[in-house]
Scaffold this motif. Structure first.
Motif, PDB file in Angstrom:
ATOM      1  N   LEU A 173     -38.545  23.110 -27.876  1.00 35.14           N
ATOM      2  CA  LEU A 173     -37.224  22.601 -27.488  1.00 35.14           C
ATOM      3  C   LEU A 173     -37.078  22.688 -25.971  1.00 35.14           C
ATOM      4  N   VAL A 174     -36.746  21.543 -25.350  1.00 35.27           N
ATOM      5  CA  VAL A 174     -36.604  21.490 -23.892  1.00 35.27           C
ATOM      6  C   VAL A 174     -35.287  20.802 -23.558  1.00 35.27           C
ATOM      7  N   LYS A 176     -32.608  18.681 -21.290  1.00 36.70           N
ATOM      8  CA  LYS A 176     -32.712  17.487 -20.453  1.00 36.70           C
ATOM      9  C   LYS A 176     -32.765  17.888 -18.977  1.00 36.70           C
ATOM     10  N   ASN A 177     -33.625  17.203 -18.234  1.00 35.21           N
ATOM     11  CA  ASN A 177     -33.802  17.392 -16.790  1.00 35.21           C
ATOM     12  C   ASN A 177     -34.451  18.723 -16.420  1.00 35.21           C
ATOM     13  N   GLU A 178     -34.889  19.505 -17.407  1.00 35.95           N
ATOM     14  CA  GLU A 178     -35.635  20.727 -17.104  1.00 35.95           C
ATOM     15  C   GLU A 178     -37.115  20.378 -16.917  1.00 35.95           C
ATOM     16  N   ASN A 179     -37.798  21.138 -16.067  1.00 40.00           N
ATOM     17  CA  ASN A 179     -39.202  20.863 -15.782  1.00 40.00           C
ATOM     18  C   ASN A 179     -40.146  21.422 -16.839  1.00 40.00           C
ATOM     19  N   TYR A 180     -39.665  22.377 -17.616  1.00 42.46           N
ATOM     20  CA  TYR A 180     -40.495  22.999 -18.639  1.00 42.46           C
ATOM     21  C   TYR A 180     -39.601  23.720 -19.645  1.00 42.46           C
ATOM     22  N   GLU A 181     -40.209  24.128 -20.732  1.00 45.69           N
ATOM     23  CA  GLU A 181     -39.488  24.824 -21.798  1.00 45.69           C
ATOM     24  C   GLU A 181     -39.119  26.231 -21.354  1.00 45.69           C
ATOM     25  N   SER A 182     -37.879  26.635 -21.644  1.00 48.16           N
ATOM     26  CA  SER A 182     -37.434  27.995 -21.348  1.00 48.16           C
ATOM     27  C   SER A 182     -36.969  28.653 -22.650  1.00 48.16           C
ATOM     28  N   LEU A 229     -46.411  20.182 -30.407  1.00 48.27           N
ATOM     29  CA  LEU A 229     -47.704  20.500 -29.802  1.00 48.27           C
ATOM     30  C   LEU A 229     -48.454  21.465 -30.708  1.00 48.27           C
ATOM     31  N   ASP A 230     -49.760  21.564 -30.506  1.00 46.63           N
ATOM     32  CA  ASP A 230     -50.509  22.551 -31.271  1.00 46.63           C
ATOM     33  C   ASP A 230     -50.600  23.859 -30.496  1.00 46.63           C
ATOM     34  N   GLU A 231     -51.190  24.846 -31.128  1.00 40.69           N
ATOM     35  CA  GLU A 231     -51.178  26.218 -30.622  1.00 40.69           C
ATOM     36  C   GLU A 231     -51.887  26.394 -29.286  1.00 40.69           C
ATOM     37  N   ARG A 232     -52.679  25.411 -28.859  1.00 45.45           N
ATOM     38  CA  ARG A 232     -53.399  25.551 -27.592  1.00 45.45           C
ATOM     39  C   ARG A 232     -52.455  25.556 -26.396  1.00 45.45           C
ATOM     40  N   LYS A 233     -51.272  24.985 -26.561  1.00 47.19           N
ATOM     41  CA  LYS A 233     -50.305  24.936 -25.467  1.00 47.19           C
ATOM     42  C   LYS A 233     -49.079  25.734 -25.876  1.00 47.19           C
ATOM     43  N   LEU A 234     -48.835  26.837 -25.165  1.00 48.05           N
ATOM     44  CA  LEU A 234     -47.763  27.754 -25.556  1.00 48.05           C
ATOM     45  C   LEU A 234     -46.395  27.287 -25.087  1.00 48.05           C
ATOM     46  N   THR A 235     -46.326  26.601 -23.963  1.00 49.67           N
ATOM     47  CA  THR A 235     -45.051  26.170 -23.405  1.00 49.67           C
ATOM     48  C   THR A 235     -45.099  24.681 -23.110  1.00 49.67           C
ATOM     49  N   ALA A 236     -44.060  23.964 -23.520  1.00 50.68           N
ATOM     50  CA  ALA A 236     -44.016  22.512 -23.299  1.00 50.68           C
ATOM     51  C   ALA A 236     -43.540  22.201 -21.890  1.00 50.68           C
ATOM     52  N   GLY A 237     -43.926  21.027 -21.421  1.00 50.10           N
ATOM     53  CA  GLY A 237     -43.448  20.546 -20.129  1.00 50.10           C
ATOM     54  C   GLY A 237     -42.123  19.826 -20.281  1.00 50.10           C
ATOM     55  N   ASN A 243     -44.930  13.760 -24.784  1.00 49.97           N
ATOM     56  CA  ASN A 243     -44.568  12.829 -25.863  1.00 49.97           C
ATOM     57  C   ASN A 243     -43.460  13.491 -26.668  1.00 49.97           C
ATOM     58  N   SER A 244     -42.210  13.068 -26.457  1.00 41.30           N
ATOM     59  CA  SER A 244     -41.070  13.828 -26.955  1.00 41.30           C
ATOM     60  C   SER A 244     -40.141  12.974 -27.811  1.00 41.30           C
ATOM     61  N   LEU A 245     -39.282  13.670 -28.555  1.00 36.92           N
ATOM     62  CA  LEU A 245     -38.250  13.063 -29.384  1.00 36.92           C
ATOM     63  C   LEU A 245     -36.884  13.456 -28.813  1.00 36.92           C
ATOM     64  N   GLU A 246     -36.068  12.472 -28.451  1.00 39.83           N
ATOM     65  CA  GLU A 246     -34.748  12.760 -27.904  1.00 39.83           C
ATOM     66  C   GLU A 246     -33.918  13.523 -28.929  1.00 39.83           C
ATOM     67  N   PHE A 247     -33.222  14.565 -28.472  1.00 41.44           N
ATOM     68  CA  PHE A 247     -32.484  15.448 -29.380  1.00 41.44           C
ATOM     69  C   PHE A 247     -31.116  15.758 -28.780  1.00 41.44           C
ATOM     70  N   ILE A 248     -30.039  15.461 -29.552  1.00 38.45           N
ATOM     71  CA  ILE A 248     -28.672  15.701 -29.098  1.00 38.45           C
ATOM     72  C   ILE A 248     -27.913  16.453 -30.193  1.00 38.45           C
ATOM     73  N   VAL A 249     -27.277  17.543 -29.796  1.00 34.98           N
ATOM     74  CA  VAL A 249     -26.378  18.281 -30.688  1.00 34.98           C
ATOM     75  C   VAL A 249     -24.962  18.071 -30.164  1.00 34.98           C
ATOM     76  N   GLU A 250     -24.111  17.438 -30.985  1.00 32.36           N
ATOM     77  CA  GLU A 250     -22.770  17.059 -30.543  1.00 32.36           C
ATOM     78  C   GLU A 250     -21.774  18.181 -30.764  1.00 32.36           C
ATOM     79  N   HIS A 251     -21.014  18.465 -29.694  1.00 34.24           N
ATOM     80  CA  HIS A 251     -19.961  19.473 -29.747  1.00 34.24           C
ATOM     81  C   HIS A 251     -18.842  19.026 -30.678  1.00 34.24           C
ATOM     82  N   ARG A 252     -18.296  19.968 -31.462  1.00 31.20           N
ATOM     83  CA  ARG A 252     -17.193  19.652 -32.373  1.00 31.20           C
ATOM     84  C   ARG A 252     -16.029  20.587 -32.083  1.00 31.20           C
TER      85      ARG A 252
END
Length: 300
Positions: A173-174, A176-182, A229-237, A243-252
């Motif tokens: 999970l990354v 938007k506009n972040e350089n890498y996964e935190s 990603l597979d286990e060879r890469k621990l942190t996503a860019g 290669n990503s899937l856009e993800f939005i969680v809407e505030h209610r």
């Protein structure tokens, strides 16, 4: 009277050929995007004798496909160039292979001479590097869910490799506009079962189903992406570089008063003002106090 011929003079008279090639060590990495389909070796035959020679060429290598001329004619005092083509197979196991290029003079001025000549050799070592290339395809272009709802999606994970192996496939999970996964925000958790792709005989494929919980108490929309990603890469860019899937969680809006003077969202739909709510609440508190006082008085 016997004629003595010095050894050096005899070597110049007897048929012979010199073989030299441009490469003696080649490294092949099929994991690189620009890996070639074939490797070329430039070779040259040199005839320093004063007569024409017919030369037989041979290429010996286990598991490596090699092509080149079978024979060449070299004029006296001349040389001839030729190419050896190594056909690359991405299924080759990671190890070092040996290619032996040989040249032998089989005739000189039309007279068979193979029994009088030495075989010239050029040895080439070909190292095949271990590689694994994988790619992912998502079942949708974007995923939108409400706060507190579970997020579900499917991803097809495919791999090519020259070794048999198993790889665990994970979701990242990354924002938007972040350089890498935190570190993930509280409330985001993976609850789906582990997905594993098994690579055998050169490739592997698996449809992975992922399910995540989402926080219900976010103050604004969460915008980011999901990256598989597979286990060879621990942190996503970043979402842009992977290669990503856009993800939005809407505030209610919760419909509750968030403190005195706070936001009253749902009650406004019924034309009820904040002052009316506060007055009604105060009246309720006063009636409660009066009721308790009367009950205590009667017990006395």
């Amino acid at each position: 009277m016997l004629l003595f011929v010095p050894p050096s003079a005899a070597q110049e008279i007897l048929p012979g050929i010199e073989l030299e090639c441009s490469r003696s060590y080649i490294t092949i990495d099929f994991g690189e995007d620009s890996s070639p389909e074939a490797e070329l070796i430039d070779c040259i035959l040199t005839n320093d004798r004063p007569y024409v020679e017919d030369v037989a060429l041979e290429y010996v290598s286990e598991d490596i496909e090699v092509t080149g001329p079978g024979s060449l004619t070299v004029e006296g005092g001349d040389d001839v160039s030729f190419q050896v083509i190594i056909d690359l197979d991405s299924g080759l196991s990671p190890q070092t292979y040996t290619l032996n290029i040989t040249a032998e003079v089989v005739s000189a001025v039309g007279i068979p001479m193979g029994f009088l000549t030495d075989i010239e050799e050029w040895l080439v070592e070909i190292e095949i590097i271990e590689y694994t290339n994988c790619d992912v395809a998502y079942s949708m272009n974007s995923l939108n869910v409400g706060a507190g709802e579970n997020a579900l999606f499917t991803a097809s994970y495919s791999c090519e490799s020259n070794v048999d192996k198993e790889l665990d496939v994970e979701v990242h999970l990354v924002e938007k506009n972040e350089n890498y996964e935190s570190a993930w925000e509280s409330g985001f958790n993976v609850i789906s079962e582990k997905c594993t792709v098994m690579i055998t005989e050169g490739d592997g494929f698996e449809n992975c189903e992922f399910e995540l919980t989402t926080p219900s108490n976010i103050d604004q929309n969460f915008e980011g992406c999901l990256i598989v990603l597979d286990e060879r890469k621990l942190t996503a860019g970043s979402c842009q570089n992977e290669n990503s899937l856009e993800f939005i969680v809407e505030h209610r809006d919760s419909g509750l008063i968030n403190g005195v003077g706070g936001n009253i969202s749902a009650l406004e739909d019924y034309n009820i003002s904040e002052e009316q709510v506060l007055v009604a609440g105060g009246g309720f508190v006063a009636l409660s106090v009066l009721f308790i006082t009367v009950v205590r008085y009667r017990r006395r």
